[in-house]
Design a protein around this motif. Structure first.
Motif, PDB file in Angstrom:
ATOM      1  N   GLU A  38      48.431  43.024  40.300  1.00  0.00           N
ATOM      2  CA  GLU A  38      49.091  43.622  39.382  1.00  0.00           C
ATOM      3  C   GLU A  38      48.237  43.626  38.000  1.00  0.00           C
ATOM      4  O   GLU A  38      47.747  44.498  37.159  1.00  0.00           O
ATOM      5  N   THR A  53      44.586  45.899  38.526  1.00  0.00           N
ATOM      6  CA  THR A  53      45.009  47.411  38.560  1.00  0.00           C
ATOM      7  C   THR A  53      45.435  47.620  37.021  1.00  0.00           C
ATOM      8  O   THR A  53      44.987  48.782  36.281  1.00  0.00           O
ATOM      9  N   ALA A  72      40.483  52.616  40.228  1.00  0.00           N
ATOM     10  CA  ALA A  72      40.780  51.604  40.935  1.00  0.00           C
ATOM     11  C   ALA A  72      41.090  52.034  42.262  1.00  0.00           C
ATOM     12  O   ALA A  72      41.482  53.171  42.382  1.00  0.00           O
ATOM     13  N   ILE A 105      41.949  50.015  46.464  1.00  0.00           N
ATOM     14  CA  ILE A 105      42.407  48.661  46.978  1.00  0.00           C
ATOM     15  C   ILE A 105      41.886  48.767  48.306  1.00  0.00           C
ATOM     16  O   ILE A 105      42.207  49.686  49.402  1.00  0.00           O
ATOM     17  N   ILE A 130      52.049  50.550  41.471  1.00  0.00           N
ATOM     18  CA  ILE A 130      50.610  50.711  41.739  1.00  0.00           C
ATOM     19  C   ILE A 130      50.249  51.759  42.789  1.00  0.00           C
ATOM     20  O   ILE A 130      50.608  51.939  43.832  1.00  0.00           O
ATOM     21  N   ALA A 183      47.015  53.149  43.046  1.00  0.00           N
ATOM     22  CA  ALA A 183      45.608  53.475  43.588  1.00  0.00           C
ATOM     23  C   ALA A 183      45.557  53.645  44.949  1.00  0.00           C
ATOM     24  O   ALA A 183      46.426  53.135  45.811  1.00  0.00           O
TER      25      ALA A 183
END
Length: 298
Positions: free
Chosen positions: A160, A163, A173, A175, A198, A200
């Motif tokens: 968290e 990002t 970003a 992952i 999130i 990404a």
């Protein structure tokens, strides 16, 4: 290396998942990359590791070769291996000179004690150095099965924080997860990522085709779950480690799980989910496996 491809239950979903896959190499794999280049789609992302037994010249040479062959270099930066800010700036400067600094992956790295000023990947992200050398997107790590040395709560907080820090600095970003043999923790983890807001893109770490003994060795090294039930489910044999194994069951099962989530307020909805292949059996073997998989599912 020949591995038999098993048919998918949802071919369209499997083909969608494997689209725009990425690969991994070390600084020592330039020759292997050159040999495999004709079997890898143009603009494929290729990550270049930051290992302790490699130096600046090897890493930069590998990144340059990736770019020169028409692929997208994604050099790794290992925070705890960096001895100074100057070393980070030198690395990024050299990458920028060869046109390989737009995409990077920032990891904490193996050393338990930092060799310099960066205790983790978040420290590098917050340093403000990345933008100075043309970095536009930063990859960060994800751990669907946890980390052997880091509490789960700490992993979530770090994801968290990273990002959020990237968004604050107007950096893209993505992952990249540790590899797994089991779709269940991966799917659950993706749910949890999206539930935290999130969005990404996620590249799910996938072990490329390799010898079973080698795969299980890497699993033990990185703390990846490979218990007897998972081994049996994916066609391995704990009593016969001489064979080879490909990731088709994992890819097909994950694709089917993700396809079950229809448009709407579902946790999976967010950035793209794709695959990143850890090339334990070599770049050529992995690229050939992907070509065969796409051909047989198409």
């Amino acid at each position: 290396m020949a591995t038999r491809i098993r048919p998918a239950t949802n071919r369209a979903a499997s083909l969608e998942l494997i689209q725009d896959f990425s690969l991994e190499m070390t600084g020592k794999d330039i020759t292997a990359l050159t040999e495999a280049k004709d079997h890898i789609p143009p603009r494929t992302r290729i990550n270049i590791t930051f290992l302790g037994n490699e130096d600046l010249e090897m890493r930069v040479a590998a990144a340059r070769m990736v770019r020169d062959l028409g692929f997208v270099p994604v050099p790794h930066i290992s925070a705890r291996r960096l001895k100074s800010r100057e070393q980070l700036e030198e690395f990024l400067g050299r990458l920028q000179e060869v046109g390989a600094s737009e995409h990077v992956l920032v990891v904490g790295g193996d050393p338990a004690t930092p060799e310099g000023p960066y205790e983790d990947s978040l420290a590098i992200i917050r340093s403000g150095v990345l933008q100075q050398f043309g970095v536009r997107e930063v990859g960060i790590g994800g751990y669907p099965e946890g980390h052997p040395d880091i509490p789960q709560e700490t992993l979530w907080r770090a994801l968290e924080d990273k990002t959020a820090a990237l968004a604050e600095q107007d950096l893209g970003a993505s992952i990249l997860t540790q590899f797994s043999f089991d779709t269940d923790p991966v799917a659950d983890w993706i749910d949890a990522v999206r539930a935290r807001g999130i969005n990404a893109p996620i590249r799910v770490g996938t072990p490329g085709p390799a010898g079973i003994k080698r795969l299980l060795g890497f699993a033990r090294r990185f703390g990846v779950g490979a218990n007897a039930m998972i081994v049996k489910k994916y066609g391995f044999s704990l009593t016969n480690l001489m064979g080879d194994a490909g990731p088709d069951r994992f890819v097909n099962d994950l694709a089917a799980v993700l396809a079950e989530h229809t448009p709407g307020p579902q946790p999976h909805i967010g950035g793209r989910i794709g695959l990143h292949f850890y090339t334990f059996g070599g770049l050529s073997a992995t690229a050939d496996w992907v070509r065969q998989f796409v051909s047989e599912q198409g």
